[in-house]
Design a protein around this motif. Sequence first.
Motif, PDB file in Angstrom:
ATOM      1  N   GLU A   1       6.388  13.824  34.827  1.00 34.18           N
ATOM      2  CA  GLU A   1       7.559  14.657  34.491  1.00 34.18           C
ATOM      3  C   GLU A   1       8.686  14.443  35.499  1.00 34.18           C
ATOM      4  OE1 GLU A   1       4.750  15.597  35.787  1.00 34.18           O
ATOM      5  OE2 GLU A   1       5.268  16.800  37.545  1.00 34.18           O
ATOM      6  N   ARG A   2       8.358  13.876  36.651  1.00 40.94           N
ATOM      7  CA  ARG A   2       9.399  13.544  37.653  1.00 40.94           C
ATOM      8  C   ARG A   2       9.408  12.042  37.919  1.00 40.94           C
ATOM      9  NH1 ARG A   2      10.707  18.316  41.856  1.00 40.94           N
ATOM     10  NH2 ARG A   2      10.701  19.977  40.310  1.00 40.94           N
ATOM     11  N   MET A   3       9.039  11.283  36.930  1.00 37.70           N
ATOM     12  CA  MET A   3       9.044   9.816  37.062  1.00 37.70           C
ATOM     13  C   MET A   3       8.194   9.370  38.266  1.00 37.70           C
ATOM     14  SD  MET A   3      11.247   8.198  34.944  1.00 37.70           S
ATOM     15  CE  MET A   3      12.115   8.800  33.536  1.00 37.70           C
TER      16      MET A   3
ATOM     17  N   LYS B   1       7.241   4.940  31.498  1.00 43.59           N
ATOM     18  CA  LYS B   1       8.615   4.728  31.976  1.00 43.59           C
ATOM     19  C   LYS B   1       8.714   4.316  33.432  1.00 43.59           C
ATOM     20  CE  LYS B   1      12.135   7.298  29.969  1.00 43.59           C
ATOM     21  NZ  LYS B   1      12.827   8.582  29.742  1.00 43.59           N
TER      22      LYS B   1
ATOM     23  N   ALA C   1      10.027   6.736  40.823  1.00 43.85           N
ATOM     24  CA  ALA C   1      11.490   6.801  40.951  1.00 43.85           C
ATOM     25  C   ALA C   1      11.926   7.103  42.380  1.00 43.85           C
ATOM     26  CB  ALA C   1      12.053   7.832  39.992  1.00 43.85           C
ATOM     27  N   GLY C   2      11.031   6.937  43.350  1.00 44.58           N
ATOM     28  CA  GLY C   2      11.414   7.064  44.756  1.00 44.58           C
ATOM     29  C   GLY C   2      11.242   8.478  45.265  1.00 44.58           C
TER      30      GLY C   2
ATOM     31  N   ASP D   1      11.501  12.331  45.859  1.00 51.35           N
ATOM     32  CA  ASP D   1      11.722  13.422  44.912  1.00 51.35           C
ATOM     33  C   ASP D   1      13.057  14.070  45.289  1.00 51.35           C
ATOM     34  OD1 ASP D   1      11.855  15.846  43.560  1.00 51.35           O
ATOM     35  OD2 ASP D   1       9.672  15.978  43.430  1.00 51.35           O
ATOM     36  N   LEU D   2      14.086  13.722  44.531  1.00 54.51           N
ATOM     37  CA  LEU D   2      15.440  14.148  44.891  1.00 54.51           C
ATOM     38  C   LEU D   2      15.636  15.647  44.671  1.00 54.51           C
ATOM     39  CD1 LEU D   2      17.419  11.073  43.480  1.00 54.51           C
ATOM     40  CD2 LEU D   2      16.832  11.544  45.870  1.00 54.51           C
ATOM     41  N   LYS D   3      14.785  16.240  43.810  1.00 59.47           N
ATOM     42  CA  LYS D   3      14.888  17.699  43.597  1.00 59.47           C
ATOM     43  C   LYS D   3      14.301  18.430  44.803  1.00 59.47           C
ATOM     44  CE  LYS D   3      15.007  17.431  38.608  1.00 59.47           C
ATOM     45  NZ  LYS D   3      14.231  17.422  37.365  1.00 59.47           N
TER      46      LYS D   3
ATOM     47  N   VAL E   1      10.089   1.741  36.036  1.00 60.58           N
ATOM     48  CA  VAL E   1      11.095   1.804  37.091  1.00 60.58           C
ATOM     49  C   VAL E   1      10.439   1.952  38.472  1.00 60.58           C
ATOM     50  CG1 VAL E   1      12.992   3.236  37.946  1.00 60.58           C
ATOM     51  CG2 VAL E   1      12.719   2.876  35.503  1.00 60.58           C
TER      52      VAL E   1
ATOM     53  N   LEU F   1      12.196   2.400  42.030  1.00 56.68           N
ATOM     54  CA  LEU F   1      13.458   2.447  42.762  1.00 56.68           C
ATOM     55  C   LEU F   1      13.293   3.158  44.099  1.00 56.68           C
ATOM     56  CD1 LEU F   1      15.882   3.379  39.831  1.00 56.68           C
ATOM     57  CD2 LEU F   1      15.702   1.158  41.001  1.00 56.68           C
ATOM     58  N   GLY F   2      14.087   2.750  45.075  1.00 58.48           N
ATOM     59  CA  GLY F   2      14.065   3.401  46.377  1.00 58.48           C
ATOM     60  C   GLY F   2      12.656   3.410  46.949  1.00 58.48           C
TER      61      GLY F   2
ATOM     62  N   LEU G   1      23.448   6.251  47.489  1.00 56.99           N
ATOM     63  CA  LEU G   1      23.275   7.689  47.737  1.00 56.99           C
ATOM     64  C   LEU G   1      23.672   8.019  49.184  1.00 56.99           C
ATOM     65  CD1 LEU G   1      19.775   8.136  46.029  1.00 56.99           C
ATOM     66  CD2 LEU G   1      21.943   9.068  45.205  1.00 56.99           C
TER      67      LEU G   1
ATOM     68  N   ARG H   1      19.751  -3.405  40.838  1.00 54.33           N
ATOM     69  CA  ARG H   1      18.548  -3.086  40.063  1.00 54.33           C
ATOM     70  C   ARG H   1      18.170  -4.336  39.292  1.00 54.33           C
ATOM     71  NH1 ARG H   1      18.964   3.198  38.169  1.00 54.33           N
ATOM     72  NH2 ARG H   1      19.805   3.952  40.127  1.00 54.33           N
TER      73      ARG H   1
HETATM   74  N1  COA Z   1      13.205  12.775  41.911  1.00 55.76           N
HETATM   75  C1  COA Z   1      12.953  13.865  41.148  1.00 55.76           C
HETATM   76  N2  COA Z   1      13.047  13.852  39.808  1.00 55.76           N
HETATM   77  C2  COA Z   1      13.382  12.704  39.211  1.00 55.76           C
HETATM   78  C3  COA Z   1      13.646  11.529  39.954  1.00 55.76           C
HETATM   79  C4  COA Z   1      13.546  11.597  41.360  1.00 55.76           C
HETATM   80  N3  COA Z   1      13.759  10.524  42.136  1.00 55.76           N
HETATM   81  N4  COA Z   1      13.975  10.530  39.074  1.00 55.76           N
HETATM   82  C5  COA Z   1      13.902  11.075  37.856  1.00 55.76           C
HETATM   83  N5  COA Z   1      13.542  12.377  37.933  1.00 55.76           N
HETATM   84  C6  COA Z   1      13.383  13.335  36.844  1.00 55.76           C
HETATM   85  C7  COA Z   1      14.734  13.645  36.189  1.00 55.76           C
HETATM   86  O1  COA Z   1      15.436  14.611  36.932  1.00 55.76           O
HETATM   87  C8  COA Z   1      14.307  14.119  34.826  1.00 55.76           C
HETATM   88  O2  COA Z   1      13.838  15.452  34.880  1.00 55.76           O
HETATM   89  P1  COA Z   1      14.629  16.635  34.072  1.00 55.76           P
HETATM   90  O3  COA Z   1      14.642  16.205  32.657  1.00 55.76           O
HETATM   91  O4  COA Z   1      13.772  17.845  34.356  1.00 55.76           O
HETATM   92  O5  COA Z   1      15.978  16.694  34.698  1.00 55.76           O
HETATM   93  C9  COA Z   1      13.104  13.244  34.527  1.00 55.76           C
HETATM   94  O6  COA Z   1      12.646  12.752  35.784  1.00 55.76           O
HETATM   95  C10 COA Z   1      13.478  12.055  33.670  1.00 55.76           C
HETATM   96  O7  COA Z   1      14.585  11.375  34.292  1.00 55.76           O
HETATM   97  P2  COA Z   1      15.866  10.853  33.475  1.00 55.76           P
HETATM   98  O8  COA Z   1      16.952  10.536  34.443  1.00 55.76           O
HETATM   99  O9  COA Z   1      16.193  11.830  32.377  1.00 55.76           O
HETATM  100  O10 COA Z   1      15.267   9.528  32.802  1.00 55.76           O
HETATM  101  P3  COA Z   1      15.999   8.156  32.516  1.00 55.76           P
HETATM  102  O11 COA Z   1      15.002   7.303  31.818  1.00 55.76           O
HETATM  103  O12 COA Z   1      17.316   8.386  31.870  1.00 55.76           O
HETATM  104  O13 COA Z   1      16.303   7.501  33.979  1.00 55.76           O
HETATM  105  C11 COA Z   1      15.805   6.791  36.236  1.00 55.76           C
HETATM  106  C12 COA Z   1      15.236   7.204  34.861  1.00 55.76           C
HETATM  107  C13 COA Z   1      14.603   6.669  37.181  1.00 55.76           C
HETATM  108  C14 COA Z   1      16.540   5.450  36.119  1.00 55.76           C
HETATM  109  C15 COA Z   1      16.776   7.863  36.739  1.00 55.76           C
HETATM  110  O14 COA Z   1      16.162   9.140  36.632  1.00 55.76           O
HETATM  111  C16 COA Z   1      17.190   7.658  38.162  1.00 55.76           C
HETATM  112  O15 COA Z   1      18.065   6.848  38.445  1.00 55.76           O
HETATM  113  N6  COA Z   1      16.579   8.424  39.104  1.00 55.76           N
HETATM  114  C17 COA Z   1      16.900   8.357  40.500  1.00 55.76           C
HETATM  115  C18 COA Z   1      16.223   7.138  41.091  1.00 55.76           C
HETATM  116  C19 COA Z   1      16.694   6.865  42.487  1.00 55.76           C
HETATM  117  O16 COA Z   1      17.863   6.649  42.764  1.00 55.76           O
HETATM  118  N7  COA Z   1      15.735   6.821  43.381  1.00 55.76           N
HETATM  119  C20 COA Z   1      15.997   6.441  44.738  1.00 55.76           C
HETATM  120  C21 COA Z   1      16.013   7.631  45.586  1.00 55.76           C
HETATM  121  S1  COA Z   1      16.368   7.089  47.240  1.00 55.76           S
END
Ligand code: COA
Length: 262
Positions: free
Chosen positions: A24-26, A61, A65-66, A68-70, A108, A110-111, A138, A168
């Motif tokens: 749910e948080r990737m 998916k 995603a690196g 947890d930005l939340k 994905v 990332l980070g 960022l 990317r």
């Molecule tokens: N931390 C916490 N939650 C994250 C997250 C992260 N790094 N990346 C994604 N999520 C969450 C989203 O907030 C979303 O939750 P929500 O629907 O409750 O808001 C859920 O995961 C799905 O993400 P979403 O962005 O809707 O999916 P997407 O397929 O359109 O895009 C990504 C996926 C990974 C490309 C995009 O979410 C993204 O760019 N995330 C940040 C990645 C990043 O920059 N990481 C490096 C940090 S240094």
Amino acid sequence: MSQYTELSLEHDGPFRTVTLRRPERMNALSRTLLRELGAVFAELSADRDARVVLLTGAGEKAFCAGADLKERQGMTENDVRALLSLYRASFAAIDRCPKPVIAAINGVALGGGFEVALACDLRVAAQGAIVGLPETSLAIIPGAGGTQRLSRLVGPGRAKELILLSKRLTAAEALAQGLVTAVAREGQPVIEAAKELAAPLAHGAPIAYAAAMEAIDLGFEREFDAGLDLEQLCYERTLVSADRREALEAFAQKRKPIYRGE
Ligand code: COA
């Protein structure tokens, strides 16, 4: 019952599969997940029957995603400093794991999600995987070893290109640039592709693998002669192993060796 809540550990003969489980948080890295990563790799290091470790993410998916930005939103600067130490300790447990560790990048990465893959020994990507270190976009930098591990893998020039431009890359681009070893075939689950790569390692000589990885990882930044000294020390561990004698016997008897990690 498993001691892990945000990842799972599966046993399959000589393979162990660690799956990041926060879809749910990737599969983003929370404090809990980081602690569990450190703990599971400490457990795997001591698991004599584990020959190869696969690291992947739950769902289609994301591998991870690196950060947890939340979770990070509510943190003070000191909280982030403490978190960086936790990243370092957890990823060091992957680095130090004496078994070959293969990242099966199912989506994905990332980070911090790509940095955890960089801490693995080998990487395999799904066709749809995307990898990169976008931290400078960022207004930060990779803080979980990415500047160091990426430049060791592909050289400082390419590392600067990828980090400064927050690039990317698709799986095909990552393969072309040496960031991954293989890409899964169309329709093939990446975990299957990773197991194909892992199959010979599952029956290979564990002491030799551990010694080779240590000589490469720890010798890299040493002065050349000091690196050769380290290679000699690591070679010594294989020299006195029963597996080395088994290799010679099997060769003489024209059969496949059976390595026991002794
Ligand atoms: N931390 C916490 N939650 C994250 C997250 C992260 N790094 N990346 C994604 N999520 C969450 C989203 O907030 C979303 O939750 P929500 O629907 O409750 O808001 C859920 O995961 C799905 O993400 P979403 O962005 O809707 O999916 P997407 O397929 O359109 O895009 C990504 C996926 C990974 C490309 C995009 O979410 C993204 O760019 N995330 C940040 C990645 C990043 O920059 N990481 C490096 C940090 S240094």
